[in-house]
Scaffold this active site. Structure first.
Site, PDB file in Angstrom:
ATOM      1  CG  ASP A 183     -98.238 107.878  61.206  1.00  0.00           C
ATOM      2  OD1 ASP A 183     -99.110 107.177  60.548  1.00  0.00           O
ATOM      3  OD2 ASP A 183     -98.156 107.292  62.264  1.00  0.00           O
ATOM      4  CB  SER A 184    -101.238 111.169  62.242  1.00  0.00           C
ATOM      5  OG  SER A 184    -101.286 109.823  62.518  1.00  0.00           O
TER       6      SER A 184
ATOM      7  CB  CYS B  80    -100.747 107.869  58.235  1.00  0.00           C
ATOM      8  SG  CYS B  80    -102.436 108.237  58.894  1.00  0.00           S
TER       9      CYS B  80
ATOM     10  CB  THR C 296    -106.300 108.263  58.040  1.00  0.00           C
ATOM     11  OG1 THR C 296    -106.489 107.448  59.109  1.00  0.00           O
ATOM     12  CG2 THR C 296    -107.487 109.149  58.025  1.00  0.00           C
TER      13      THR C 296
ATOM     14  CD  GLU D 119    -101.290 107.176  70.182  1.00  0.00           C
ATOM     15  OE1 GLU D 119    -100.702 107.894  70.959  1.00  0.00           O
ATOM     16  OE2 GLU D 119    -101.007 107.191  68.765  1.00  0.00           O
TER      17      GLU D 119
ATOM     18  CB  CYS E 240    -105.330 101.587  61.954  1.00  0.00           C
ATOM     19  SG  CYS E 240    -104.613 102.750  62.847  1.00  0.00           S
TER      20      CYS E 240
ATOM     21  CG  HIS F  24    -102.111 103.213  66.486  1.00  0.00           C
ATOM     22  ND1 HIS F  24    -101.911 104.191  65.550  1.00  0.00           N
ATOM     23  CD2 HIS F  24    -101.567 103.952  67.635  1.00  0.00           C
ATOM     24  CE1 HIS F  24    -101.457 105.341  66.235  1.00  0.00           C
ATOM     25  NE2 HIS F  24    -101.274 105.131  67.174  1.00  0.00           N
TER      26      HIS F  24
END
Lengths: 274, 274
Positions: free
Chosen positions: A13-14, A76, A78, A155, A187, A189
């Site tokens: 993941d990023s 991820c 993206t 975050e 996403c 998050h």
């Protein structure tokens, strides 16, 4: 490369968001060893170009491959949207993203009112969810919206209260008006903001989190290929879960526990340069 | 390395924010050529460690140095806070950051009520502003606060209205209570949010933007070292300003114009890997 059922599942993941996918994987496949790489030195991917995200994804995959993974999960959204074909072409092990499983779940849930997709600018711009949904049902109405402020809010831990609620209203008011009945949280998050998202779109809209659908897809694929870890091979304390990051590990270990839903004992910083 | 008054001024930043510093430089030193590098493939720096930010900063500086710059301006507060000593030690040309000039301006403005500093988590954690302020006046009272959501708000263009106002209240209410009379906008993105920041802290608090103070410091240093560009050497259309980015240039050119206050004709993507 020989694929060995004893090998770990690789997840990248990023940064920390993909830990929500790892959490679902650990719950669904409790006998599997996992290696997780968070590219915290280059996070976020969502505001970067497909070209750069693909370059980073191939390097992340290479790192995990060198450690003997039997399957790669691109946690991820993206990176799944930008790099899945390139990863599948380059890697000698099966590669799964989060978009296909999420889209499939959305098509199972929708009652014909249309499917909404929210994600990073990179994910939405790529059109990957739109294509996956239309591949499953050419008649489905899809409405996609980038919500770039959701990642920093999650975050920061600002997941309840006036600020996230106002931001969610700004982004999502259109979905309620457009008669969307299913909304993909595109996403990793966004599940942390589920409360305010649900409040804005209302109880008649079903929220789809790709993490569980992805874990299920991984379980099915490992079963089909005879790659499920033999339970007898497990150490008494359960299988090993190792964590790697590209920036210093402190924040990952601390914030990551909120995403993984359990403590992260340690993460190793690796000096990847690309 | 020979320092040549004909060489351009180099400016680097994690992305587009440093264009506010370039804007001030172009206004203060209209005869100077400039090279700007925005590390858009790794942006943001503010949430990353000092170690990683220093590594990236040295590579950015190397790229500009190879193109013959006579002086380097570190336009990013986070990079100035983390990497200035390393850059000054490594480079054969003068290196200026934005923190020292900003701190000096704050000390000139304060009426003894204390100085506030807002910035990214990296800048605040480094303590660089606190040290620079105390070096100038050991008795100054400093209160610093990280405001991580300000960068995404500015990048999204959400600079007025309820959301930025609520976010600013959440971060800044304490400054009003603590009797701070001067507030340093310790991140190049924050001047875009000046309106809501001023509304929250009130008219008795002076807001310090480091960009102009940094441009002044560059002008003084170039003069002292005999490195000011000879006006006779300028082409008729004014000096050249070149822009480089590490991710695709489209968004930089588009959003950057808002930061620079004039159109950016083009930016060249360079494939830096580090």
């Amino acid at each position: 490369m020989r694929q060995d059922s004893h090998g770990p599942i690789g997840v990248f993941d990023s940064g920390i968001g993909g830990l929500t996918v790892l959490k679902a994987l650990m719950a669904r496949l409790p006998h599997e060893r996992t290696l997780y790489l968070g590219d915290t030195a280059r996070v976020p991917y969502g505001t970067k170009s497909g070209e750069v995200v693909t370059r980073y994804s191939l390097k992340n995959a290479e790192f995990l491959l060198e450690r003997g993974i039997k399957l790669l999960v691109v946690a991820c959204n993206t990176a799944s949207a930008a790099a899945l074909p390139a990863l599948q072409a380059a890697l000698p092990v099966p590669v799964l993203g989060v978009i296909e499983p999420g889209a499939r779940t959305a098509l199972q849930r929708t009652r014909g009112g249309g499917v909404g997709v929210i994600g990073t600018p990179g994910t939405v711009r790529s059109g990957a969810y739109q294509r996956a949904l239309e591949a499953g049902d050419p008649k489905v109405a899809v409405k996609a919206m980038a919500c770039p402020l959701f990642v920093p809010l999650a975050e920061e831990g600002w997941t309840t209260g006036d600020v996230p609620l106002l931001v969610a209203r700004e982004y999502l008011a259109g979905f309620a008006r457009d008669g969307v009945d299913t909304l993909v949280l595109g996403c990793t998050h966004y599940p942390l903001l589920k409360g305010v998202i649900a409040e804005v779109v209302g109880p008649h809209v079903s929220l789809v989190d790709s993490a569980e659908a992805t874990a299920e897809a991984v379980a099915v694929l490992l079963g089909e290929k005879g790659l499920l870890a033999p339970p007898a091979s497990q150490p008494a304390g359960g299988p090993e879960h190792a964590f790697f990051v590209t920036d210093v590990p402190e924040r990952f270990v601390e914030v990551g526990a909120r995403f993984l839903g359990r403590p992260i004992p340690s993460a190793e910083q690796v000096d990847l340069r690309f």
